[in-house]
Scaffold this motif. Structure first.
Motif, mmCIF file in Angstrom:
data_model
loop_
_atom_site.group_PDB
_atom_site.id
_atom_site.type_symbol
_atom_site.label_atom_id
_atom_site.label_comp_id
_atom_site.label_asym_id
_atom_site.label_seq_id
_atom_site.Cartn_x
_atom_site.Cartn_y
_atom_site.Cartn_z
ATOM 1 N N PRO A 1 35.536 27.517 39.214
ATOM 2 C CA PRO A 1 36.031 26.129 39.297
ATOM 3 C C PRO A 1 36.783 25.918 40.610
ATOM 4 N N GLU A 2 36.660 24.731 41.165
ATOM 5 C CA GLU A 2 37.205 24.484 42.503
ATOM 6 C C GLU A 2 38.682 24.840 42.661
ATOM 7 N N PRO A 3 39.555 24.453 41.752
ATOM 8 C CA PRO A 3 40.964 24.812 41.968
ATOM 9 C C PRO A 3 41.174 26.317 42.076
ATOM 10 N N THR A 4 40.520 27.079 41.199
ATOM 11 C CA THR A 4 40.633 28.544 41.243
ATOM 12 C C THR A 4 40.035 29.085 42.528
ATOM 13 N N MET B 1 50.337 42.896 30.938
ATOM 14 C CA MET B 1 50.154 43.954 31.928
ATOM 15 C C MET B 1 48.712 44.024 32.413
ATOM 16 N N ILE B 2 47.759 43.798 31.486
ATOM 17 C CA ILE B 2 46.353 43.853 31.886
ATOM 18 C C ILE B 2 46.048 42.753 32.897
ATOM 19 N N ILE B 3 46.566 41.549 32.609
ATOM 20 C CA ILE B 3 46.311 40.435 33.520
ATOM 21 C C ILE B 3 46.990 40.667 34.870
ATOM 22 N N LEU B 4 48.202 41.237 34.851
ATOM 23 C CA LEU B 4 48.881 41.538 36.097
ATOM 24 C C LEU B 4 48.066 42.531 36.920
ATOM 25 N N ARG B 5 47.503 43.527 36.235
ATOM 26 C CA ARG B 5 46.686 44.512 36.952
ATOM 27 C C ARG B 5 45.471 43.835 37.569
ATOM 28 N N LEU B 6 44.877 42.911 36.841
ATOM 29 C CA LEU B 6 43.745 42.172 37.391
ATOM 30 C C LEU B 6 44.134 41.456 38.676
ATOM 31 N N LYS C 1 45.492 33.939 35.535
ATOM 32 C CA LYS C 1 44.342 33.342 34.863
ATOM 33 C C LYS C 1 43.183 33.158 35.834
ATOM 34 N N ASP C 2 43.481 32.829 37.091
ATOM 35 C CA ASP C 2 42.431 32.712 38.102
ATOM 36 C C ASP C 2 41.680 34.039 38.245
ATOM 37 N N PHE C 3 42.429 35.125 38.322
ATOM 38 C CA PHE C 3 41.801 36.433 38.502
ATOM 39 C C PHE C 3 41.068 36.887 37.248
ATOM 40 N N GLU C 4 41.564 36.475 36.091
ATOM 41 C CA GLU C 4 40.865 36.796 34.844
ATOM 42 C C GLU C 4 39.516 36.085 34.813
ATOM 43 N N LEU C 5 39.494 34.838 35.280
ATOM 44 C CA LEU C 5 38.232 34.110 35.391
ATOM 45 C C LEU C 5 37.255 34.833 36.298
#
Length: 276
Positions: free
Chosen positions: A258-261, A1-6, A206-210
């Protein structure tokens, strides 16, 4: 849920950035002169201009752009080169508006209308451009924020959140080279995208977490991250000077991912631009 919120909050931040980018290219219709009774009578007559009339009116507009706004003419010259059909459609539209009585002497409005029309008709192709060409759009957004910050931090925050003001439009008119470069960056991305057609997946959680972790490493605290990622207005409020700095750090941070993100987030932002 935390990652989804991010993910959701970061999408809100992207949309805020998009609104700011579009703000410079929204036509300032308030600058247009009121129509005279003669003009109103012309419109009611439903007269259709001849091809010669359209051509003559168009030539006048092109001449005015070349003489009054050579920086903007760089954009129109590039548009004519890479998308000649769109160029003809846009300039013919300007000419017909002029014949119908619209005041087409405001070159800033001409650029804004052209960019808006191009964004709606072809803007989605920009998301398919290669990395360097896509990055150029956001490099120009950062350059714009830095210029606005030097002028007035409030204008910088207006750009970040899409707030309009007379001072903002005046800044645009005073910085036509920068505005033109921003418009050309978008046009070049459209041209590159339609040629290369690079498909990118949407950004992941994961992109948004980064992104959030990188913002923390840049020195942003939880309150500041909340302000830039979901538009929260903390109490006491963050000063315009600091909020402007946060906005610049946001763009600078995106550029270090990172480029892909980075390219997935950039592509999503460009796609949102075509819908706003």
């Amino acid at each position: 849920m935390i990652i989804l919120r991010l993910a959701l909050l970061s999408l809100a931040a992207i949309l805020a950035l998009v609104l700011g980018a579009n703000l410079l290219f929204e036509a300032d219709l308030a600058h247009r002169a009121d129509q005279s009774p003669a003009v109103a009578a012309f419109q009611k007559s439903n007269e259709t201009p001849t091809a010669d009339q359209v051509r003559a009116a168009r030539e006048k507009i092109e001449a005015r752009l070349a003489s009054a706004a050579p920086n903007y003419m760089r954009f129109f010259t590039r548009l004519k080169q890479v998308l000649p059909h769109e160029y003809d459609v846009i300039l013919d539209s300007f000419a017909k508006q002029s014949l119908e009585g619209a005041d087409m002497t405001n070159v800033d409005s001409l650029l804004s209308e052209a960019v808006r029309a191009l964004r709606l008709s072809r803007g989605a192709m920009a998301a398919k451009a290669d990395g360097p060409t896509l990055s150029r759009i956001f490099d120009m957004q950062l350059a714009m924020m830095r210029a606005l910050a030097a002028k007035n931090p409030q204008l910088c925050v207006d750009f970040l959140y899409g707030g309009a003001s007379q001072a903002f439009f005046e800044f645009s008119a005073e910085n036509r080279a920068l505005v033109a470069n921003m418009a050309i960056a978008g046009l070049n991305a459209i041209d590159d995208g339609r040629a290369k057609k690079i498909e990118r997946a949407p950004p992941s959680d994961k992109d948004f977490e980064l992104l959030e972790n990188a913002l923390k490493q840049k020195g942003l605290d939880e309150t500041e991250i909340g302000a830039i990622l979901d538009g929260k207005k903390p109490t006491p409020p963050i000063s315009n000077l600091r909020m402007c700095q946060i906005g610049q750090l946001y763009l600078e941070t995106l550029a270090t991912l990172p480029e892909p993100t980075r390219f997935r987030i950039y592509a999503l932002a460009v796609e949102l631009m075509t819908r706003s």
